[in-house]
Scaffold this motif. Structure first.
Motif, PDB file in Angstrom:
ATOM      1  N   GLU A   1       0.851  -1.194   0.000  1.00  0.00           N
ATOM      2  CA  GLU A   1       0.000   0.000   0.000  1.00  0.00           C
ATOM      3  C   GLU A   1       0.881   1.236   0.000  1.00  0.00           C
ATOM      4  O   GLU A   1       1.872   1.317   0.720  1.00  0.00           O
ATOM      5  CB  GLU A   1      -0.919   0.014   1.216  1.00  0.00           C
TER       6      GLU A   1
ATOM      7  N   GLU B   1      -4.536   5.919  -6.310  1.00  0.00           N
ATOM      8  CA  GLU B   1      -5.892   6.135  -5.803  1.00  0.00           C
ATOM      9  C   GLU B   1      -6.169   7.626  -5.621  1.00  0.00           C
ATOM     10  O   GLU B   1      -7.264   8.110  -5.898  1.00  0.00           O
ATOM     11  CB  GLU B   1      -6.049   5.385  -4.481  1.00  0.00           C
TER      12      GLU B   1
ATOM     13  N   TRP C   1      -1.662   1.582  -4.612  1.00  0.00           N
ATOM     14  CA  TRP C   1      -1.209   0.216  -4.398  1.00  0.00           C
ATOM     15  C   TRP C   1      -0.159  -0.176  -5.427  1.00  0.00           C
ATOM     16  O   TRP C   1      -0.170   0.308  -6.559  1.00  0.00           O
ATOM     17  CB  TRP C   1      -2.391  -0.751  -4.512  1.00  0.00           C
TER      18      TRP C   1
ATOM     19  N   CYS D   1      -8.558  -1.638  -6.065  1.00  0.00           N
ATOM     20  CA  CYS D   1      -8.223  -1.330  -4.663  1.00  0.00           C
ATOM     21  C   CYS D   1      -8.729  -2.431  -3.737  1.00  0.00           C
ATOM     22  O   CYS D   1      -8.040  -2.824  -2.789  1.00  0.00           O
ATOM     23  CB  CYS D   1      -8.825   0.011  -4.255  1.00  0.00           C
TER      24      CYS D   1
ATOM     25  N   SER E   1      -6.326  -4.742  -1.467  1.00  0.00           N
ATOM     26  CA  SER E   1      -6.491  -4.724  -0.013  1.00  0.00           C
ATOM     27  C   SER E   1      -6.626  -6.148   0.537  1.00  0.00           C
ATOM     28  O   SER E   1      -6.007  -6.496   1.555  1.00  0.00           O
ATOM     29  CB  SER E   1      -7.722  -3.893   0.353  1.00  0.00           C
TER      30      SER E   1
ATOM     31  N   HIS F   1      -3.919  -8.180   2.960  1.00  0.00           N
ATOM     32  CA  HIS F   1      -4.347  -8.805   4.224  1.00  0.00           C
ATOM     33  C   HIS F   1      -3.962 -10.278   4.265  1.00  0.00           C
ATOM     34  O   HIS F   1      -3.442 -10.778   5.275  1.00  0.00           O
ATOM     35  CB  HIS F   1      -5.858  -8.648   4.398  1.00  0.00           C
TER      36      HIS F   1
END
Length: 265
Positions: free
Chosen positions: A5, A31, A71, A109, A113, A117
């Motif tokens: 990120e 972003e 990202w 995105c 994400s 994770h």
């Protein structure tokens, strides 16, 4: 695989500010905010909803950013299938970045994400099939949007295919042959027709395009190796390294030695 990120003032992964090469793909999504970098010694300005791609072997570095959020996905070539590679090669003929709509930005995105994770939750473990599939989905969405962008250029499909074949031939033979006639014969077309295609797609003659590719390869060697100018000239097919130096200087307005000093500062 690495997913990272990009956040304002983040110090976890400071950007690399010197020219370097990687043997994997880098897919970047902005972003919000703005950024500036270099890909193959060309300055690239990025803003919200821009997607940029660094292909394996391209020299690149970070210059500056303001309020940047986004990202990065870094994957080896196995995550890019043959059709997607063809699309990304098509893109390379015209741009290193393109803009997408908000819907696609949100999709990318979201995927990034979840990937981040999953990777953080499973550090030290092998990458699972589900995570691999998500990364492949990210690449597929980027390739899909890249294809939409390239279709807007309205270049003939045949012309684009010939141009990509020319690039592949140059990658194989540029050190042994610099003549447009050689590449035209390999493509089974006339030198005149090849020149017409190259000029339509790049604005350059075939001869000038080949010289530009030689200079790009020379820049990469100057920036990443300790080879002398004479050795680089020899590796690029020049017996007369003084002639190579003149060609490089005419194309860049700087000598090979001065170029190396500038990029190693």
């Amino acid at each position: 695989m690495v997913v990272r990120e990009i956040a304002p003032h983040s110090t976890n992964h400071p950007p690399i500010t010197y020219d370097h090469q990687d043997d994997y793909y880098i897919f970047g999504l902005i972003e919000s905010g703005t950024a500036c970098g270099m890909i193959d010694f060309k300055e690239l300005h990025l803003a919200q909803n821009d997607v940029f791609i660094v292909q394996p072997g391209q020299m690149h570095r970070f210059i500056a950013a303001e309020g940047i959020k986004g990202w990065l996905l870094m994957v080896d070539c196995s995550y890019v299938d043959s059709d997607e590679k063809c699309i990304l090669d098509h893109l390379l003929l015209s741009a290193s970045a393109f803009k997408i709509e908000n819907t696609e930005r949100n999709d990318l995105c979201g995927l990034a994400s979840i990937l981040a994770h999953r990777l953080n939750s499973n550090k030290g473990m092998s990458i699972g099939i589900g995570t691999q599939r998500m990364a492949e989905a990210f690449v597929s969405v980027v390739a899909e949007q890249a294809q939409k962008f390239t279709l807007q250029t309205k270049h003939s499909h045949r012309h684009t295919e010939i141009m990509l074949q020319l690039r592949n031939l140059l990658a194989q033979h540029i050190a042994e042959n610099h003549q447009p006639a050689f590449y035209a014969s390999q493509l089974n077309i006339s030198t005149v027709y090849l020149n017409e295609i190259v000029r339509k797609l790049t604005g350059l003659s075939t001869s000038s395009y080949i010289k530009n590719e030689i200079v790009l390869l020379a820049k990469r060697m100057l920036a990443r190796t300790d080879l002398s100018v004479k050795q680089i000239a020899n590796q690029l097919g020049f017996e007369d390294w003084a002639y190579f130096t003149r060609l490089f200087t005419q194309a860049t307005s700087i000598t090979p030695t001065a170029f190396r000093s500038k990029y190693l500062e």
